[in-house]
Scaffold this motif. Structure first.
Motif, PDB file in Angstrom:
ATOM      1  N   VAL A  52       1.236  48.428  -9.878  1.00 36.05           N
ATOM      2  CA  VAL A  52       2.075  47.499 -10.639  1.00 36.05           C
ATOM      3  C   VAL A  52       1.443  47.229 -11.997  1.00 36.05           C
ATOM      4  O   VAL A  52       0.218  47.289 -12.153  1.00 36.05           O
ATOM      5  CB  VAL A  52       2.267  46.144  -9.893  1.00 36.05           C
ATOM      6  N   VAL A  92       7.406  41.080  -3.951  1.00 29.32           N
ATOM      7  CA  VAL A  92       6.482  41.514  -2.898  1.00 29.32           C
ATOM      8  C   VAL A  92       5.335  42.284  -3.537  1.00 29.32           C
ATOM      9  O   VAL A  92       5.542  43.128  -4.404  1.00 29.32           O
ATOM     10  CB  VAL A  92       7.206  42.425  -1.873  1.00 29.32           C
ATOM     11  N   GLY A 109      -4.188  50.973  -1.600  1.00 24.70           N
ATOM     12  CA  GLY A 109      -2.984  50.214  -1.256  1.00 24.70           C
ATOM     13  C   GLY A 109      -2.779  50.018   0.224  1.00 24.70           C
ATOM     14  O   GLY A 109      -3.578  50.426   1.063  1.00 24.70           O
ATOM     15  N   THR A 110      -1.658  49.375   0.524  1.00 22.38           N
ATOM     16  CA  THR A 110      -1.315  49.014   1.900  1.00 22.38           C
ATOM     17  C   THR A 110      -0.398  50.063   2.525  1.00 22.38           C
ATOM     18  O   THR A 110       0.251  50.841   1.827  1.00 22.38           O
ATOM     19  CB  THR A 110      -0.544  47.677   1.901  1.00 22.38           C
ATOM     20  N   GLU A 149       5.202  55.472 -13.816  1.00 24.93           N
ATOM     21  CA  GLU A 149       5.219  55.462 -12.342  1.00 24.93           C
ATOM     22  C   GLU A 149       5.095  54.050 -11.744  1.00 24.93           C
ATOM     23  O   GLU A 149       5.853  53.692 -10.850  1.00 24.93           O
ATOM     24  CB  GLU A 149       4.102  56.364 -11.807  1.00 24.93           C
TER      25      GLU A 149
HETATM   26  C1  LIG Z   1      -7.024  55.022  -8.484  1.00 25.86           C
HETATM   27  C2  LIG Z   1      -5.620  55.159  -7.964  1.00 25.86           C
HETATM   28  C3  LIG Z   1      -5.205  56.364  -7.435  1.00 25.86           C
HETATM   29  C4  LIG Z   1      -3.909  56.523  -6.944  1.00 25.86           C
HETATM   30  N1  LIG Z   1      -3.543  57.717  -6.417  1.00 25.86           N
HETATM   31  C5  LIG Z   1      -2.299  57.894  -5.913  1.00 25.86           C
HETATM   32  C6  LIG Z   1      -1.916  59.141  -5.342  1.00 25.86           C
HETATM   33  O1  LIG Z   1      -2.702  60.079  -5.269  1.00 25.86           O
HETATM   34  N2  LIG Z   1      -0.662  59.262  -4.862  1.00 25.86           N
HETATM   35  C7  LIG Z   1       0.234  58.225  -4.888  1.00 25.86           C
HETATM   36  O2  LIG Z   1       1.362  58.413  -4.420  1.00 25.86           O
HETATM   37  N3  LIG Z   1      -0.105  57.030  -5.422  1.00 25.86           N
HETATM   38  C8  LIG Z   1      -1.342  56.839  -5.929  1.00 25.86           C
HETATM   39  N4  LIG Z   1      -1.699  55.629  -6.482  1.00 25.86           N
HETATM   40  C9  LIG Z   1      -0.715  54.535  -6.513  1.00 25.86           C
HETATM   41  C10 LIG Z   1      -0.851  53.524  -5.347  1.00 25.86           C
HETATM   42  O3  LIG Z   1      -2.050  53.723  -4.663  1.00 25.86           O
HETATM   43  C11 LIG Z   1       0.305  53.651  -4.362  1.00 25.86           C
HETATM   44  O4  LIG Z   1       1.541  53.506  -5.008  1.00 25.86           O
HETATM   45  C12 LIG Z   1       0.215  52.596  -3.245  1.00 25.86           C
HETATM   46  O5  LIG Z   1       1.157  52.871  -2.249  1.00 25.86           O
HETATM   47  C13 LIG Z   1       0.417  51.168  -3.762  1.00 25.86           C
HETATM   48  O6  LIG Z   1       0.063  50.279  -2.717  1.00 25.86           O
HETATM   49  P1  LIG Z   1      -0.149  48.729  -2.987  1.00 25.86           P
HETATM   50  O7  LIG Z   1      -0.294  48.051  -1.667  1.00 25.86           O
HETATM   51  O8  LIG Z   1      -1.253  48.523  -3.944  1.00 25.86           O
HETATM   52  O9  LIG Z   1       1.252  48.346  -3.628  1.00 25.86           O
HETATM   53  P2  LIG Z   1       1.537  47.384  -4.875  1.00 25.86           P
HETATM   54  O10 LIG Z   1       0.992  47.993  -6.102  1.00 25.86           O
HETATM   55  O11 LIG Z   1       1.132  45.999  -4.554  1.00 25.86           O
HETATM   56  O12 LIG Z   1       3.127  47.464  -4.933  1.00 25.86           O
HETATM   57  C14 LIG Z   1       3.784  48.623  -5.385  1.00 25.86           C
HETATM   58  C15 LIG Z   1       5.287  48.430  -5.181  1.00 25.86           C
HETATM   59  O13 LIG Z   1       5.560  48.377  -3.785  1.00 25.86           O
HETATM   60  C16 LIG Z   1       6.217  47.162  -3.435  1.00 25.86           C
HETATM   61  N5  LIG Z   1       5.676  46.729  -2.134  1.00 25.86           N
HETATM   62  C17 LIG Z   1       4.375  46.642  -1.770  1.00 25.86           C
HETATM   63  N6  LIG Z   1       4.266  46.279  -0.487  1.00 25.86           N
HETATM   64  C18 LIG Z   1       5.536  46.113  -0.025  1.00 25.86           C
HETATM   65  C19 LIG Z   1       6.090  45.727   1.230  1.00 25.86           C
HETATM   66  N7  LIG Z   1       5.342  45.429   2.311  1.00 25.86           N
HETATM   67  N8  LIG Z   1       7.455  45.638   1.330  1.00 25.86           N
HETATM   68  C20 LIG Z   1       8.254  45.915   0.265  1.00 25.86           C
HETATM   69  N9  LIG Z   1       7.775  46.285  -0.937  1.00 25.86           N
HETATM   70  C21 LIG Z   1       6.436  46.389  -1.082  1.00 25.86           C
HETATM   71  C22 LIG Z   1       5.891  46.186  -4.551  1.00 25.86           C
HETATM   72  O14 LIG Z   1       6.931  45.225  -4.668  1.00 25.86           O
HETATM   73  C23 LIG Z   1       5.809  47.120  -5.754  1.00 25.86           C
HETATM   74  O15 LIG Z   1       7.098  47.343  -6.287  1.00 25.86           O
HETATM   75  C24 LIG Z   1      -3.005  55.437  -6.984  1.00 25.86           C
HETATM   76  C25 LIG Z   1      -3.424  54.200  -7.512  1.00 25.86           C
HETATM   77  C26 LIG Z   1      -4.727  54.065  -7.999  1.00 25.86           C
HETATM   78  C27 LIG Z   1      -5.175  52.741  -8.527  1.00 25.86           C
END
Ligand SMILES: Cc1cc2nc3c(=O)[nH]c(=O)nc-3n(C[C@H](O)[C@H](O)[C@H](O)COP(=O)(O)OP(=O)(O)OC[C@H]3O[C@@H](n4cnc5c(N)ncnc54)[C@H](O)[C@@H]3O)c2cc1C
Length: 339
Positions: free
Chosen positions: A54, A47, A115-116, A331
């Protein structure tokens, strides 16, 4: 089988990788069809949300599933609180902006996290003194093996610091399709994070939730590189948590080391400080590097290779362990051949 699907545009580190198949259902029925397809082809399901947490270390022999279901619904209303159901495909930051516009408060400190909504509970996103788990009532999931739908209470999600059951017992077992949360109807700005308080309280006036949201956006833009300009996944390592005895010993040798005492008696040490102290800030090797402004952020400078990112991460982990005896944990989730 058809041509493989490219994933480079679907991860914020812009790492080159492909998947056997890519599917983007936007309804629960469509999601079940995709899960049936994966089962009939005997492909594991990976997913993906917006790919901002990732590391794609190689090609994935898997069906990559991006659930795109949208919708924000008010499911309960009271004078003090409002209950929301938000579909997993919604963008997180857009939700924080919308909530503020509606007069639903609490998410301000979590502005601009990429992210989502569906990915947000996975690591219990947190920033500027607030964690998502403070607002979650329940997470709706679809089981990858059976296609059955379940609702997990916040307690069942076992939220912790950058952690939840979705990284443990339910890892790779379900697709999050919606999140239900309770927000406040009154503004109670959370200024527990000192740098945020200093920033907004500059002229001593009473601070609004909107000002906190704006301040978080400005602070983040000033401190973190924009992934669309400089590919990254935000913090690459978690802040290590050590025993108080370990912390005392480290502080004796490194009086300038910042520490955060936790309620359970342990101590959190900023990984960025440890990495910078080991001289990595601004370092570059083979097209990947450590950001010059923030030592916790690894950047893809053209290598586009997940293993190059992990090589550098491994060298950083080794040097921090040698000098401070602390284990730095990565992380983001690692996928692909070299994982
Ligand atoms: C510039 C930057 C700043 C950031 N700052 C922060 C911060 O301040 N705090 C923080 O906590 N994080 C931060 N992050 C990390 C990131 O934003 C979060 O972890 C976010 O929730 C990831 O969302 P995504 O949709 O991109 O997930 P992805 O990267 O696509 O997936 C992450 C994980 O979640 C799983 N996943 C995704 N969607 C689902 C779903 N619907 N059902 C089951 N599993 C799923 C995937 O399998 C994967 O293991 C940052 C990232 C960046 C690039």
């Amino acid at each position: 089988m058809a041509e493989r699907a490219g994933l480079q545009a679907l991860n914020s580190l812009r790492l080159r990788a492909s998947a056997t198949l890519l599917r983007t259902p936007d309804t629960q029925a469509g999601l079940r069809d995709v899960l049936d397809e994966a089962r009939s082809l005997q492909l594991p399901v990976v997913v993906l949300g917006e790919g901002s947490n990732v590391v794609l270390a190689g090609d994935l022999d898997a069906l990559v599933l991006r659930y795109r279901g949208l919708g924000r619904e008010i499911i309960s209303e009271g004078s003090e609180h409002v209950g929301l159901r938000v579909a997993a495909g919604e963008n997180w930051h857009a939700l924080t902006v919308w909530a503020l516009d509606q007069g639903f408060y609490g998410l301000e400190n979590l502005a601009l996290i990429p992210g989502t909504v569906g990915a947000a509970p996975i690591q219990n996103i947190g920033a500027y003194g607030v964690e998502l788990s403070e607002f979650i009532d329940c997470v709706e999931v679809v089981d990858i093996d059976s296609g059955s739908m379940h609702r997990l209470s916040a307690a069942a999600c076992a939220f912790g610091y950058r952690d939840s059951i979705f990284k443990g017992a339910l890892r790779d077992r379900c697709v999050i399709t919606a999140v239900e949360m309770t927000l406040r109807r009154s503004e109670q700005p959370n200024l527990s994070y000192a740098a945020l308080a200093d920033y907004v309280k500059a002229d001593g006036h009473e601070v609004t939730a909107s000002e906190v949201h704006q301040a978080v956006v400005e602070l983040r833009r000033a401190r973190l590189p924009d992934p669309s300009l400089m590919p990254n996944v935000g913090s690459f390592f978690k802040n290590p948590v050590v025993t108080s005895a370990q912390a005392e010993a480290l502080m004796k040798e490194n009086p300038s080391m910042p520490v955060f005492r936790l309620a359970d008696g342990s101590t959190k040490i900023p990984a960025a400080w440890l990495i910078e102290a080991c001289g990595w800030k601004g370092y570059t090797q083979s097209g990947v590097g450590v950001h010059g402004g923030h030592a916790l952020v690894l950047i893809n400078q053209g290598s586009n290779s997940g293993s190059a990112v992990l090589d550098l991460a491994g060298r950083i982990q080794q040097s921090v362990r040698r000098r401070f005896g602390c284990k730095l944990e990565i992380e983001p989730r690692i996928y692909g051949a070299a994982a």
